[in-house]
Design an enzyme around this catalytic site. Structure first.
Site, short mmCIF file in Angstrom:
data_model
loop_
_atom_site.label_atom_id
_atom_site.label_comp_id
_atom_site.label_asym_id
_atom_site.label_seq_id
_atom_site.Cartn_x
_atom_site.Cartn_y
_atom_site.Cartn_z
N ARG A 228 24.37 -19.64 37.71
CA ARG A 228 24.04 -18.22 37.78
C ARG A 228 23.58 -17.89 39.20
O ARG A 228 22.91 -18.71 39.85
CB ARG A 228 22.92 -17.87 36.80
CG ARG A 228 23.36 -17.82 35.34
CD ARG A 228 24.32 -16.65 35.07
NE ARG A 228 24.72 -16.57 33.67
CZ ARG A 228 25.85 -17.09 33.18
NH1 ARG A 228 26.69 -17.71 33.98
NH2 ARG A 228 26.14 -16.95 31.90
N HIS A 276 33.03 -15.35 39.85
CA HIS A 276 32.52 -15.80 38.55
C HIS A 276 33.70 -16.23 37.66
O HIS A 276 33.94 -15.65 36.59
CB HIS A 276 31.69 -14.71 37.86
CG HIS A 276 30.81 -15.25 36.77
ND1 HIS A 276 29.55 -14.76 36.52
CD2 HIS A 276 31.00 -16.23 35.86
CE1 HIS A 276 29.01 -15.41 35.51
NE2 HIS A 276 29.88 -16.32 35.09
P1 NDP Z 1 23.38 -26.57 28.11
O1 NDP Z 1 22.33 -25.78 27.41
O2 NDP Z 1 24.29 -27.43 27.29
O3 NDP Z 1 22.69 -27.53 29.19
C1 NDP Z 1 21.66 -27.12 30.00
C2 NDP Z 1 21.15 -28.30 30.80
O4 NDP Z 1 20.19 -27.81 31.75
C3 NDP Z 1 20.45 -29.35 29.94
O5 NDP Z 1 20.71 -30.63 30.41
C4 NDP Z 1 18.97 -29.00 30.15
O6 NDP Z 1 18.08 -30.10 30.02
C5 NDP Z 1 18.99 -28.56 31.60
N1 NDP Z 1 17.83 -27.72 31.89
C6 NDP Z 1 17.46 -26.55 31.33
N2 NDP Z 1 16.30 -26.12 31.85
C7 NDP Z 1 15.90 -27.06 32.73
C8 NDP Z 1 14.76 -27.21 33.56
N3 NDP Z 1 13.78 -26.30 33.58
N4 NDP Z 1 14.67 -28.32 34.33
C9 NDP Z 1 15.65 -29.25 34.31
N5 NDP Z 1 16.76 -29.17 33.54
C10 NDP Z 1 16.87 -28.08 32.77
O7 NDP Z 1 24.22 -25.54 28.97
P2 NDP Z 1 25.76 -25.63 29.42
O8 NDP Z 1 25.97 -26.94 30.08
O9 NDP Z 1 26.64 -25.26 28.29
O10 NDP Z 1 25.84 -24.43 30.47
C11 NDP Z 1 25.01 -24.41 31.62
C12 NDP Z 1 25.12 -23.08 32.33
O11 NDP Z 1 26.36 -22.97 33.01
C13 NDP Z 1 25.11 -21.84 31.43
O12 NDP Z 1 23.82 -21.52 31.00
C14 NDP Z 1 25.68 -20.79 32.35
O13 NDP Z 1 24.65 -20.18 33.11
C15 NDP Z 1 26.59 -21.59 33.29
N6 NDP Z 1 28.01 -21.29 33.08
C16 NDP Z 1 28.73 -20.76 34.12
C17 NDP Z 1 30.06 -20.50 33.98
C18 NDP Z 1 30.85 -19.99 35.13
O14 NDP Z 1 32.04 -19.68 34.97
N7 NDP Z 1 30.30 -19.89 36.30
C19 NDP Z 1 30.77 -20.75 32.73
C20 NDP Z 1 29.93 -21.30 31.69
C21 NDP Z 1 28.60 -21.55 31.88
P3 NDP Z 1 17.87 -30.84 28.61
O15 NDP Z 1 19.16 -31.62 28.40
O16 NDP Z 1 16.71 -31.72 28.83
O17 NDP Z 1 17.67 -29.77 27.59
C1 OXD Z 2 29.27 -18.32 30.67
C2 OXD Z 2 29.90 -17.69 31.82
O1 OXD Z 2 28.04 -18.42 30.62
O2 OXD Z 2 31.11 -17.42 31.76
O3 OXD Z 2 30.00 -18.77 29.77
O4 OXD Z 2 29.23 -17.45 32.82
#
Ligand code: NDP
Ligand code: OXD
Length: 313
Positions: A228, A276
């Site tokens: 993000r 994006h």
């Molecule tokens: P998940 O919820 O599966 O994974 C999130 C990860 O981040 C977990 O490992 C979690 O730790 C870690 N995390 C969360 N908060 C913290 C923190 N405070 N400190 C350290 N680690 C933290 O999410 P996804 O992998 O499915 O997606 C991640 C992000 O990717 C989405 O939220 C979105 O913003 C972005 N995204 C972007 C896209 C794009 O096209 N640019 C497309 C899709 C997604 P833990 O394992 O310990 O819970």
């Molecule tokens: C998502 C994205 O969060 O597309 O899936 O950014």
């Protein structure tokens, strides 16, 4: 519920016709109403949201679950009036994961194999092979080891990279040096040559890519932000590039999207910009995932991938 379930579709900036066709194909028995043609709000059972206007769900007394079209739910949660007692389900789709893995691997290889330097050489007609490093000698740090981060880590270890990963709680992934917590972040950054951000946007992670944290990276590191825009303190990026702390950055996401035409990132030679588009939620694979979740819920089974509102992801 004996009548057909009703799904409200309120997603902005997506191919609505493709989504409606995919939802119809996935479950012809599901009635889909497209916002603002809501009809009787009390008849709405489920809502599929993306960048929806705030207050949209007001009066939907029969609402049973909210689906986010994206993996990240920060924009859906921006609506302070979103009912807190209704489960919020995020998008987990193997195709979305595959799209992100492709993107991360592509960008990591781009920097690992010196493509920016070769591009510069081409511009001045300069023929000079550059030193080639083994993948095992290249340290790639992933912030976030969830659906997207863990799959990216797996793919990168497959190429032989030295992969480090950071999550909120402790984790063990084969071939990945795992870190967590504030000390873990510093330790990871100090060793990372190519940093990839795949964190959810929460109060804890907002602004996490800033001058202080990125200064822990070795000189000449690369940044790839596919999570993000608000993870990055944008004002800190240009000085870090000028000082050489960062050699280059690939940014898929921005504080303001679309990126304004006068934004300095557009024309910076060391910044690669994508609109994006790192990994898109595709209707042909995501619609059946949503309708299957609705079907499970209607049979009295639990919903998959419910967001923990306290954690924000
Ligand atoms: P998940 O919820 O599966 O994974 C999130 C990860 O981040 C977990 O490992 C979690 O730790 C870690 N995390 C969360 N908060 C913290 C923190 N405070 N400190 C350290 N680690 C933290 O999410 P996804 O992998 O499915 O997606 C991640 C992000 O990717 C989405 O939220 C979105 O913003 C972005 N995204 C972007 C896209 C794009 O096209 N640019 C497309 C899709 C997604 P833990 O394992 O310990 O819970
Ligand atoms: C998502 C994205 O969060 O597309 O899936 O950014």
């Amino acid at each position: 519920m004996s009548r057909a379930p009703v799904l409200l579709f309120a997603c902005q900036g997506v191919d609505q016709a493709a989504w409606l066709a995919a939802l119809r194909r996935a479950d012809p028995g599901l009635e889909v109403r497209v916002w603002p043609a809501v009809g009787d709000p009390a008849e709405i059972d489920y809502a599929l949201l993306w960048k929806q206007p705030p207050g949209l769900l007001d009066g939907m007394s029969g609402l049973k679950a909210i689906f986010s079209m994206g993996a990240g739910v920060d924009n859906v949660l921006l609506d302070a009036s979103l009912p807190a007692h209704i489960p919020l389900v995020r998008m987990v789709d193997p195709s979305l994961v595959a799209g992100m893995v492709e993107f991360v691997v592509m960008q990591v290889l781009h920097y690992h194999r010196s493509m920016p330097a070769y591009r510069q050489q081409q511009e001045v007609l300069h023929w000079q092979p550059l030193p080639q490093r083994l993948a095992s000698e290249r340290r790639v740090g992933l912030l976030g080891l969830g659906e997207l981060g863990a799959a990216s880590a797996r793919a990168l270890t497959g190429f032989g990279f030295d992969v480090l990963g950071w999550s909120r709680g402790p984790k063990a992934l084969p071939g990945v040096r795992c870190f967590h917590g504030a000390d873990g972040l510093r330790a990871l950054l100090a060793q990372t040559e190519i940093l990839v951000c795949l964190l959810p946007l929460t109060p804890d992670t907002s602004g996490i890519l800033n001058r202080k944290t990125l200064s822990h990276l070795p000189h000449g590191a690369y940044l790839i932000n596919a999570a993000r825009g608000a993870h990055l303190v944008e004002a800190d990026l240009l000085p870090l590039l000028e000082e050489g702390r960062l050699a280059a950055a690939t940014l898929d996401v921005f504080a303001v999207e679309p990126l304004p035409a006068d934004h300095p990132f557009w024309t910076h030679p060391a910044i690669t910009i994508l609109p994006h588009a790192a990994a898109q939620t595709l209707p042909q694979t995501a619609a059946p995932i949503i309708t299957a979740n609705i079907a499970r819920h209607r049979q009295g089974q639990g919903l998959s991938h419910v967001v923990d509102r306290g954690r924000g992801y």
